[in-house]
Motif scaffolding. Structure first.
Motif, PDB file in Angstrom:
ATOM      1  N   ASP A  73       0.836  -1.208   0.000  1.00 44.15           N
ATOM      2  CA  ASP A  73       0.000   0.000   0.000  1.00 44.15           C
ATOM      3  C   ASP A  73       0.866   1.252   0.000  1.00 44.15           C
ATOM      4  O   ASP A  73       0.443   2.323   0.430  1.00 44.15           O
ATOM      5  N   GLY A 137     -11.421   4.484  10.723  1.00 49.88           N
ATOM      6  CA  GLY A 137     -10.907   3.303  11.396  1.00 49.88           C
ATOM      7  C   GLY A 137      -9.546   3.586  11.997  1.00 49.88           C
ATOM      8  O   GLY A 137      -9.345   4.589  12.673  1.00 49.88           O
ATOM      9  N   LYS A 138      -8.564   2.719  11.696  1.00 47.07           N
ATOM     10  CA  LYS A 138      -7.232   2.862  12.268  1.00 47.07           C
ATOM     11  C   LYS A 138      -6.433   3.982  11.620  1.00 47.07           C
ATOM     12  O   LYS A 138      -5.486   4.499  12.212  1.00 47.07           O
ATOM     13  N   THR A 141      -7.264   6.249   5.838  1.00 45.31           N
ATOM     14  CA  THR A 141      -7.552   5.500   4.611  1.00 45.31           C
ATOM     15  C   THR A 141      -8.674   4.489   4.815  1.00 45.31           C
ATOM     16  O   THR A 141      -9.066   3.796   3.884  1.00 45.31           O
ATOM     17  N   GLU A 142      -9.198   4.395   6.039  1.00 47.26           N
ATOM     18  CA  GLU A 142     -10.334   3.520   6.333  1.00 47.26           C
ATOM     19  C   GLU A 142     -11.505   4.375   6.826  1.00 47.26           C
ATOM     20  O   GLU A 142     -11.479   4.888   7.933  1.00 47.26           O
ATOM     21  N   TYR A 144     -15.537   4.377   7.623  1.00 44.61           N
ATOM     22  CA  TYR A 144     -16.660   3.481   7.878  1.00 44.61           C
ATOM     23  C   TYR A 144     -17.990   4.227   7.815  1.00 44.61           C
ATOM     24  O   TYR A 144     -18.097   5.381   8.232  1.00 44.61           O
ATOM     25  N   VAL A 149     -16.907  -0.610   5.307  1.00 43.47           N
ATOM     26  CA  VAL A 149     -15.655   0.127   5.241  1.00 43.47           C
ATOM     27  C   VAL A 149     -15.355   0.507   3.794  1.00 43.47           C
ATOM     28  O   VAL A 149     -15.561  -0.285   2.871  1.00 43.47           O
ATOM     29  N   HIS A 151     -12.212   1.994   1.445  1.00 49.13           N
ATOM     30  CA  HIS A 151     -10.765   2.180   1.450  1.00 49.13           C
ATOM     31  C   HIS A 151     -10.415   3.386   0.583  1.00 49.13           C
ATOM     32  O   HIS A 151     -10.675   3.399  -0.620  1.00 49.13           O
TER      33      HIS A 151
END
Length: 224
Positions: A73, A137-138, A141-142, A144, A149, A151
């Protein structure tokens, strides 16, 4: 930090090398003139970002992006003489993070590389930003929506972070550009429009009102 450039034009290679020597001397620039050399370099000396030409002597940049995304990535900046929006959208769809057309300005190249590598600096990521069911998210790039989800590329994540933080309010194109590329950016309205277009296609292709825009006012995240 290491940057890999896959480019067969010696003049472009020389200009990029000079750009980093003057503007970001701590960077180690790894050069490859074919797609095969570039892929070998990716495996032997993994870089922090890739600058990738679309036109290569043994393949094309689109195929290289697809191959990279099978196992990495790493942020990718496409470097191209092509200005057709279809090529830009294709590159972003395949997994590129940003693009820059030739001829390019040296400071703009630096700004765009810094923007796509910024995801490694957690201080730049306010992951607590949310609106209704929309949350990160983390990493940025995530994104929700409930349990679903999406990307995003680092730049798309930065755009959505800003829009979600100001949900229901218009954010000017200039404010978004500064957030992404820095104060000394040379990005155009078309650059931003292409990224917004791609975000819309990812989040909800049938709902053009999820992110609305108004001339003179900018863009607004309006999921309600």
């Amino acid at each position: 930090m290491k940057i890999l450039i896959i480019e067969d034009d010696p003049n472009v290679l020389e200009l990029v090398e000079l750009t980093f020597e003057l503007g970001w001397p701590d960077i180690k620039l790894i050069k490859a003139v074919t797609g095969e050399q570039g892929m070998n370099a990716l495996e032997s000396e993994p870089p922090d970002a890739v600058i990738l030409d679309i036109g290569l002597p043994d393949t094309n940049g689109f195929e290289i992006v697809k191959a990279i995304r099978l196992f990495s990535d790493v942020p990718i900046l496409m470097l191209t003489v092509r200005v057709d929006e279809r090529d830009v959208v294709k590159a972003l769809t395949l997994g590129a993070d940003d693009y820059l057309t030739k001829p390019f300005r040296q400071m703009e190249l630096l700004a765009r590389i810094k923007a796509i590598t910024r995801r490694s600096h957690q201080g730049d990521q306010d992951l607590k930003v949310s609106h209704g069911l929309w949350r990160f998210g983390k990493t940025l790039t995530e994104l929700y929506h409930g349990q679903q989800v999406f990307h995003l590329t680092p730049i798309q994540g930065q755009i959505m972070q800003t829009l979600i933080k100001q949900a229901g309010q218009f954010v000017s194109a200039e404010t978004l550009a500064v957030k992404i590329w820095g104060e000394h950016h040379a990005a155009t309205a078309d650059d931003l429009r292409v990224h917004i277009h791609h975000i819309r296609k990812k989040l909800d292709p049938s709902d053009s009102k999820l992110i609305v825009n108004k001339p003179g006012q900018g863009y607004m995240f309006s999921p309600d």
